[in-house]
Write an enzyme that holds these catalytic residues in place. Structure first.
Site, mmCIF file in Angstrom:
data_model
loop_
_atom_site.group_PDB
_atom_site.id
_atom_site.type_symbol
_atom_site.label_atom_id
_atom_site.label_comp_id
_atom_site.label_asym_id
_atom_site.label_seq_id
_atom_site.Cartn_x
_atom_site.Cartn_y
_atom_site.Cartn_z
ATOM 1 N N HIS A 121 15.341 -37.734 -8.168
ATOM 2 C CA HIS A 121 14.677 -38.098 -6.992
ATOM 3 C C HIS A 121 13.066 -37.764 -6.784
ATOM 4 C CE1 HIS A 121 18.532 -39.514 -5.229
ATOM 5 N NE2 HIS A 121 18.860 -38.356 -5.530
ATOM 6 N N ASN A 157 -1.693 1.707 6.054
ATOM 7 C CA ASN A 157 -1.002 0.612 5.462
ATOM 8 C C ASN A 157 -0.619 -0.191 6.768
ATOM 9 O OD1 ASN A 157 0.756 -1.073 4.103
ATOM 10 N ND2 ASN A 157 2.682 0.513 4.061
ATOM 11 N N GLY A 158 -0.681 -1.407 6.495
ATOM 12 C CA GLY A 158 -0.306 -2.248 7.822
ATOM 13 C C GLY A 158 -1.920 -3.329 7.899
ATOM 14 N N ARG A 217 3.757 0.048 -4.864
ATOM 15 C CA ARG A 217 3.352 -0.735 -3.413
ATOM 16 C C ARG A 217 2.389 -1.618 -3.320
ATOM 17 N NH1 ARG A 217 6.686 1.274 0.856
ATOM 18 N NH2 ARG A 217 4.982 0.338 2.137
ATOM 19 N N GLU A 276 16.747 -18.021 -8.059
ATOM 20 C CA GLU A 276 16.448 -16.818 -8.429
ATOM 21 C C GLU A 276 15.754 -16.529 -9.833
ATOM 22 O OE1 GLU A 276 15.760 -14.097 -6.940
ATOM 23 O OE2 GLU A 276 15.955 -12.515 -8.250
ATOM 24 N N CYS A 335 0.720 -1.200 0.048
ATOM 25 C CA CYS A 335 0.019 -0.161 -0.108
ATOM 26 C C CYS A 335 0.928 1.297 0.039
ATOM 27 C CB CYS A 335 -0.798 0.002 1.252
ATOM 28 S SG CYS A 335 -2.102 -1.201 1.362
ATOM 29 N N TRP A 345 -2.891 -2.430 -1.644
ATOM 30 C CA TRP A 345 -2.750 -3.877 -1.808
ATOM 31 C C TRP A 345 -3.567 -4.662 -1.041
ATOM 32 C CZ3 TRP A 345 -0.920 -8.168 0.982
ATOM 33 C CH2 TRP A 345 -0.321 -9.280 0.263
ATOM 34 N N GLU A 404 7.214 -14.919 -11.389
ATOM 35 C CA GLU A 404 6.394 -13.936 -10.789
ATOM 36 C C GLU A 404 6.060 -12.864 -11.965
ATOM 37 O OE1 GLU A 404 10.235 -11.378 -8.885
ATOM 38 O OE2 GLU A 404 8.281 -11.070 -8.130
ATOM 39 N N LYS A 430 5.640 -4.387 -4.030
ATOM 40 C CA LYS A 430 7.179 -4.164 -4.073
ATOM 41 C C LYS A 430 7.576 -4.388 -2.485
ATOM 42 C CE LYS A 430 11.332 -3.127 -5.632
ATOM 43 N NZ LYS A 430 11.785 -4.239 -5.963
ATOM 44 N N LYS A 448 12.102 -15.141 -10.592
ATOM 45 C CA LYS A 448 11.814 -14.057 -11.547
ATOM 46 C C LYS A 448 10.741 -14.474 -12.767
ATOM 47 C CE LYS A 448 12.987 -11.685 -9.905
ATOM 48 N NZ LYS A 448 13.983 -11.212 -8.805
HETATM 49 O O1 M6R Z 1 12.775 -5.634 0.060
HETATM 50 P P1 M6R Z 1 13.053 -6.911 0.601
HETATM 51 O O2 M6R Z 1 14.418 -7.091 -0.313
HETATM 52 O O3 M6R Z 1 13.168 -7.221 1.897
HETATM 53 O O4 M6R Z 1 12.187 -7.971 -0.509
HETATM 54 C C1 M6R Z 1 12.058 -8.966 -0.013
HETATM 55 C C2 M6R Z 1 11.460 -9.774 -1.119
HETATM 56 O O5 M6R Z 1 9.825 -9.248 -1.050
HETATM 57 C C3 M6R Z 1 11.642 -9.385 -2.559
HETATM 58 O O6 M6R Z 1 12.922 -9.671 -2.758
HETATM 59 C C4 M6R Z 1 10.876 -10.170 -3.494
HETATM 60 O O7 M6R Z 1 11.053 -11.473 -3.529
HETATM 61 C C5 M6R Z 1 11.330 -9.593 -4.854
HETATM 62 N N1 M6R Z 1 10.479 -8.319 -5.204
HETATM 63 C C6 M6R Z 1 11.001 -10.663 -6.149
HETATM 64 O O8 M6R Z 1 11.584 -10.158 -7.168
#
Ligand code: M6R
Length: 605
Positions: free
Chosen positions: A501, A101-102, A27, A478, A2, A75, A485, A600, A482
């Site tokens: 396995h 937010n929260g 956000r 990773e 948010c 969000w 997502e 984010k 990527k």
């Molecule tokens: O702000 P942060 O690095 O703590 O965020 C952690 C994850 O939410 C973040 O790395 C997320 O997995 C990525 N946006 C994915 O691309």
């Protein structure tokens, strides 16, 4: 999660709020809304399900303006995305409006109690209880009413409150959620995150836990939990305003991939320059320990895995990498002889901050690696060191990951130096290797490297597998995150030796398997797994350094990366995978910057 923005000053707040929301849309983008105090002393409210463009459209049909206003991009946590669940929320008399937010954890109990008193609720959100509580406690002093309401709440919040009786003031409060006040001249701003303020001011005040503030055009008054006024020094943000703008790029994600070389160079320069942040840390934090635990989430967790590999290899100290949300509830075995390293781009990830607090409570020295200077985690930890990626706007993390790797390599070299496990010559060679990375990364970020065509050939896959061993496995994880997502294709990363396995059962004719092959010493072993998937007629794509001879290997397509020491290959091998994810999302017609269901900064548990 948010985005929040507030404005009070002599200008019309509506365009400022809308620009702020646009800067914060990463956000959350389920819905957006604003509330503005109009010239008749009433609050005008407009809110819409969907992206900010929907709110803008709604505002073309109605005339809303005023010098003080608050706005929110959501969000959703409690209550599905809808007009009515969008923020701001108002009390029944329409005298108060809030954005939040929260999460309010005890909202059901509070809601029931308020309903028993005859309060009517409009939405399904947890937030709405706050505005009704404020209205209930209001006796002519908004700050006092807000403080009384906050005492009832369990959970986390960053919130802004407008009151029709106080035409040019916004009261705000924060707990376990970021809130920043930006100081202008004759006008002031409040936001959940720095990018929304950059075009107006670089002078900011960050609200700490349990603090409240009253912001008017000419003043910023901050109060502690006890209601006593406190003085805070302003911080100056050194981010360039353009860094948070598209500047002609088609998306933030692509722009941020292009910024990887600069992010690497800036991070390395800080760690090898006079203001090396590692030198401010008491050496005992590295000497008096017998293990390191790294806590992080998502991409940052994957960076932590590479950090573990490097530290264990060069320092021979055991390193455990924990998903922060698991660590905090996992009764971790850590103590005063454990260094806890927390990695976070935003510095606001709730689980990572909670993990730091947990580690601290158990006696660990804590060290945050964060991209946002002055973010909450930098206060929560004993020490903090930066990554210098600049603002990262796309939800999918790219340049921040590369910078995290760079900072972790430098941390590793520093610990090795302090503990005497690397001599001067080895350290010099290590830094010389790091120094070459920005230029090598540049070769990969320029052009599309044939990846647009590859993405087009992958866009209709149902499932894609990533394989690797050691460091390559971590990069596979990773890469898989990527691609999934932002393209919404199911992806899984497997340690190459683990495939047979169980998961090999899913590989059939044509299944796409992307294999990372940068660790030369074990490449042959990984090639065994390649043969196994090829025997099931998989389509194999490899990411490998130029010098690795793959003649005769059962691989359909090889994506080459420049040669570098194997230990540093993750910095380079991830780049084509980031680009492939981007181009695949684009080929499927998706907005890579704002993937569905995600936001984010994950500031809630
Ligand atoms: O702000 P942060 O690095 O703590 O965020 C952690 C994850 O939410 C973040 O790395 C997320 O997995 C990525 N946006 C994915 O691309």
């Amino acid at each position: 999660m948010c985005g929040i923005i507030g404005y009070t000053g002599s200008q019309d707040s509506v365009p400022i709020l809308l620009r702020g929301l646009t800067a914060l849309e990463y956000r959350g983008y389920d819905s957006a809304g604003l509330a503005v105090l109009n010239e008749y002393g009433q609050i005008d409210l407009v809110k819409k399900k969907g992206r900010i463009a929907e709110l803008q459209k709604a505002l073309t049909d109605i005339c809303v303006s005023g010098h003080t206003g608050i706005a929110h991009t959501r969000w959703a946590t409690h209550g599905q995305p809808s007009d009515v669940n969008s923020h701001p929320h108002m009390d029944i008399s329409n005298r108060f409006a809030i954005v939040h937010n929260g999460i309010i954890e005890n909202y059901l109990m509070l809601k029931q109690a308020l309903m028993n008193e005859g309060v009517l609720f409009r939405s399904q959100t947890d937030t709405e209880v706050i505005v009704h509580l404020i209205a209930k406690f209001y006796m002519g002093d908004l700050k006092a009413a807000v403080r009384a309401a906050l005492k009832q709440l369990k959970g986390s919040f960053a919130l802004l409150v407008l009151c029709a009786d106080n035409p040019s003031s916004i009261v705000c409060a924060a707990k376990d959620n970021p809130l920043i006040i930006g100081e202008g001249e004759g006008e002031n701003f409040i936001a959940s995150d720095i990018p929304a303020l950059l075009e107006h001011t670089k002078k900011i005040y960050r609200l700490a836990d349990a603090e409240t503030a009253e912001v008017t055009p000419d003043g910023i008054e901050i109060f502690g939990a006890d209601g006593q006024r406190i003085q805070k020094a302003a911080q100056l943000v050194d981010w360039d305003v353009n860094a948070a703008k598209l500047e002609g790029n088609e998306s933030f994600m692509l722009k941020e991939i292009r910024e990887i070389p600069a992010a690497l160079a800036n991070t390395l320069a800080r760690y090898t320059g006079k203001s090396n942040p590692l030198l401010t840390i008491d050496k005992k934090a590295f000497q008096n320990i017998d293990k390191i635990v790294i806590v992080a989430c998502g991409t940052a967790y994957h960076a932590g895995l590479v950090g573990k590999y490097a530290i264990e290899k060069l320092v021979r100290l055991p390193v455990q990498v924990e998903i922060a949300s698991e660590f905090r509830y996992g009764n971790p075995i850590v103590d005063a002889r454990t260094l806890c390293v927390a990695i976070s781009q935003s510095g606001e990830t709730a689980d990572t901050i909670a993990a730091v607090k947990e580690a601290k409570a158990r006696g660990c020295v804590t060290l945050a690696v964060a991209n946002v200077v002055g973010s909450s985690i930098t206060y929560a930890a004993d020490y903090s060191i930066p990554t210098l990626a600049g603002p990262e706007i796309a939800v999918a993390s790219t340049k921040a990951y590369n910078s995290q790797l760079m900072a972790l390599y430098c941390l590793c070299a520093h610990i090795a130096k302090v503990r005497g496990t690397l001599d001067k010559t080895a350290l010099r060679a290590f830094y010389a290797g790091l120094k070459r990375l920005p230029a090598l990364a540049k070769k990969l970020t320029e052009g599309d490297g044939g990846l647009i065509k590859l993405a087009a050939s992958l866009k209709n896959e149902h499932s894609i597998f990533f394989l690797g061993r050691g460091l390559d496995y971590y990069v596979a994880m990773e890469s898989s995150l990527k691609l999934k997502e932002i393209s919404y294709i199911h992806c899984e990363a497997y340690a190459a030796g683990e495939l047979k396995h169980g998961t090999l059962a899913l590989v059939e004719e044509g299944t796409a398997v992307i294999v990372l092959l940068t660790e030369r010493a074990i490449a042959e072993k990984t090639l065994n797994a390649v043969s196994e998937v090829k025997a099931r007629r998989a389509r194999v794509i490899a990411v490998a350094p130029k010098a690795l001879d793959l003649t005769g290997a059962p691989i359909d397509k090889i994506v080459r990366i420049p040669d570098c020491p194997d230990l540093f290959a993750p910095v380079l091998s991830i780049i084509p995978c980031q680009k492939l994810a981007y181009y695949t999302a684009r080929a499927r017609g998706f907005d890579a910057d704002k993937p569905r269901n995600l936001a984010k900064s994950v500031t809630v548990e």
